[in-house]
Write a protein that holds these residues in place. Sequence first.
Motif: not given
Length: 185
Positions: A91-111
């Motif tokens: 849910v907070t991915r848009p806050l991190r998106a300008p600075f990060t890229d998704v590497e893989e899925a993480g724990a439930p509901a996490e990247f």
Amino acid sequence: MKTVRPPRSLAYTIARLGCLADFHGRAATGAGYASPRHGLALAGFGVYAGCWALLVRTRGNRNVVPVALPEVLLTATATFRLTRLLSKANVTRPLRAPFTDVEEAGAPAEFNEVPKPGHQTVGEPLTCPFCLGVWVATGLTAALMVWPRTASAVVRALSAVAVSDALNLGYTALVKAVEEDDPSG
């Protein structure tokens, strides 16, 4: 007027840790690991903590009682939950998106994310709940001194969510274990 200064030993410890490990807890290798971005991050935290200290000094509740262990535990639990929410949650991915890229899925509901090239100073702490925890704990602790009722409600709500998450994960693991042991299923 008295100035608020952090203890020298704390500043020394933070500086040493910044030189010995990167933002993800891996041991530093090679000479000259402490880059200017580490100094920039430390300076940013110094400004952040200094602003909170100034706010506490000017607007803080002068009748604050000594902190009891239950309050420390609630604040620690709230810090845990808020850092996971800020650094890992979908849910907070848009806050991190300008600075990060998704590497893989993480724990439930996490990247699990990595900093974008050129954005390590912000991206690394944003993807590391351990790094972000210092910032969140500082903010929650100071907020409890400035706005005790409101901050206490936030801390209790975040703590309740953290306990709820643990119970949900525990329940899911228990159901899975029972289903695996059921010979009829």
